[in-house]
Design a protein around this motif. Structure first.
Motif, PDB file in Angstrom:
ATOM      1  N   ALA A  21       0.832  -1.202   0.000  1.00 41.84           N
ATOM      2  CA  ALA A  21       0.000   0.000   0.000  1.00 41.84           C
ATOM      3  C   ALA A  21       0.870   1.257   0.000  1.00 41.84           C
ATOM      4  CB  ALA A  21      -0.933  -0.001   1.207  1.00 41.84           C
ATOM      5  N   LEU A  22       1.953   1.260   0.769  1.00 39.93           N
ATOM      6  CA  LEU A  22       2.864   2.403   0.787  1.00 39.93           C
ATOM      7  C   LEU A  22       3.524   2.593  -0.580  1.00 39.93           C
ATOM      8  CD1 LEU A  22       4.498   1.817   4.259  1.00 39.93           C
ATOM      9  CD2 LEU A  22       3.203   3.853   3.595  1.00 39.93           C
ATOM     10  N   LEU A  23       3.991   1.501  -1.171  1.00 42.16           N
ATOM     11  CA  LEU A  23       4.611   1.604  -2.494  1.00 42.16           C
ATOM     12  C   LEU A  23       3.616   2.121  -3.530  1.00 42.16           C
ATOM     13  CD1 LEU A  23       6.801  -1.627  -2.669  1.00 42.16           C
ATOM     14  CD2 LEU A  23       7.572   0.732  -2.318  1.00 42.16           C
ATOM     15  N   ALA A  24       2.385   1.616  -3.483  1.00 37.95           N
ATOM     16  CA  ALA A  24       1.363   2.056  -4.435  1.00 37.95           C
ATOM     17  C   ALA A  24       1.096   3.556  -4.290  1.00 37.95           C
ATOM     18  CB  ALA A  24       0.074   1.264  -4.224  1.00 37.95           C
ATOM     19  N   ALA A  25       1.062   4.048  -3.053  1.00 37.26           N
ATOM     20  CA  ALA A  25       0.816   5.478  -2.829  1.00 37.26           C
ATOM     21  C   ALA A  25       1.968   6.323  -3.361  1.00 37.26           C
ATOM     22  CB  ALA A  25       0.621   5.729  -1.333  1.00 37.26           C
ATOM     23  N   MET A  26       3.199   5.844  -3.218  1.00 32.43           N
ATOM     24  CA  MET A  26       4.349   6.606  -3.712  1.00 32.43           C
ATOM     25  C   MET A  26       4.483   6.530  -5.224  1.00 32.43           C
ATOM     26  SD  MET A  26       7.248   5.997  -0.889  1.00 32.43           S
ATOM     27  CE  MET A  26       6.639   5.205   0.576  1.00 32.43           C
ATOM     28  N   GLU A  60       8.339   1.120   8.469  1.00 30.83           N
ATOM     29  CA  GLU A  60       7.749   0.651   7.214  1.00 30.83           C
ATOM     30  C   GLU A  60       7.765   1.751   6.145  1.00 30.83           C
ATOM     31  OE1 GLU A  60       6.378   0.491  10.216  1.00 30.83           O
ATOM     32  OE2 GLU A  60       6.034  -1.639  10.628  1.00 30.83           O
ATOM     33  N   THR A  61       7.460   2.970   6.574  1.00 25.27           N
ATOM     34  CA  THR A  61       7.441   4.088   5.634  1.00 25.27           C
ATOM     35  C   THR A  61       8.836   4.368   5.080  1.00 25.27           C
ATOM     36  OG1 THR A  61       5.548   5.057   6.787  1.00 25.27           O
ATOM     37  CG2 THR A  61       6.815   6.516   5.339  1.00 25.27           C
ATOM     38  N   LEU A  62       9.829   4.405   5.967  1.00 22.24           N
ATOM     39  CA  LEU A  62      11.197   4.660   5.507  1.00 22.24           C
ATOM     40  C   LEU A  62      11.684   3.553   4.581  1.00 22.24           C
ATOM     41  CD1 LEU A  62      12.776   6.104   8.750  1.00 22.24           C
ATOM     42  CD2 LEU A  62      12.315   7.327   6.611  1.00 22.24           C
ATOM     43  N   ARG A  63      11.337   2.309   4.878  1.00 28.29           N
ATOM     44  CA  ARG A  63      11.731   1.192   4.002  1.00 28.29           C
ATOM     45  C   ARG A  63      11.184   1.408   2.590  1.00 28.29           C
ATOM     46  NH1 ARG A  63       8.961  -4.502   4.124  1.00 28.29           N
ATOM     47  NH2 ARG A  63       9.904  -5.366   2.269  1.00 28.29           N
TER      48      ARG A  63
END
Length: 90
Positions: A21-26, A60-63
């Motif tokens: 989900a984080l990757l998709a948002a970025m 998780e966000t920094l990763r």
């Protein structure tokens, strides 16, 4: 005085794959180019994260951020801890 607006939180279930989900948002942000297209090798990068008093999935966000910045060495990144807008940590 005018009318009062009360904003209530809307609770959601945790995403079963937070990393995806984080990757998709970025990769598809709202009204912005993808993170990967904004940073280039040789640039200095600063990332602001909340301190321990705020519920933020920092690790998780920094990763995910580092994954989206290939070619940016860790030495070119400064991580800023956002503090001083609340009581002293105990």
């Amino acid at each position: 005085q005018g009318p009062v607006t009360v904003i209530e939180p809307v609770f959601r279930q945790a995403d079963p794959d937070a990393h995806a989900a984080l990757l998709a948002a970025m990769r598809a942000p709202i009204d912005s180019p993808p993170l990967r297209s904004l940073v280039k090798p040789g640039q200095k990068v600063a990332i602001s994260v909340c301190d321990i008093t705020r519920a933020q999935p920092r690790r998780e966000t920094l990763r995910a951020i580092f994954e989206e910045m290939p070619g940016i060495p860790e030495g070119d990144v400064t991580i800023l801890l956002a503090t001083r807008t609340h009581r002293i940590n105990t």
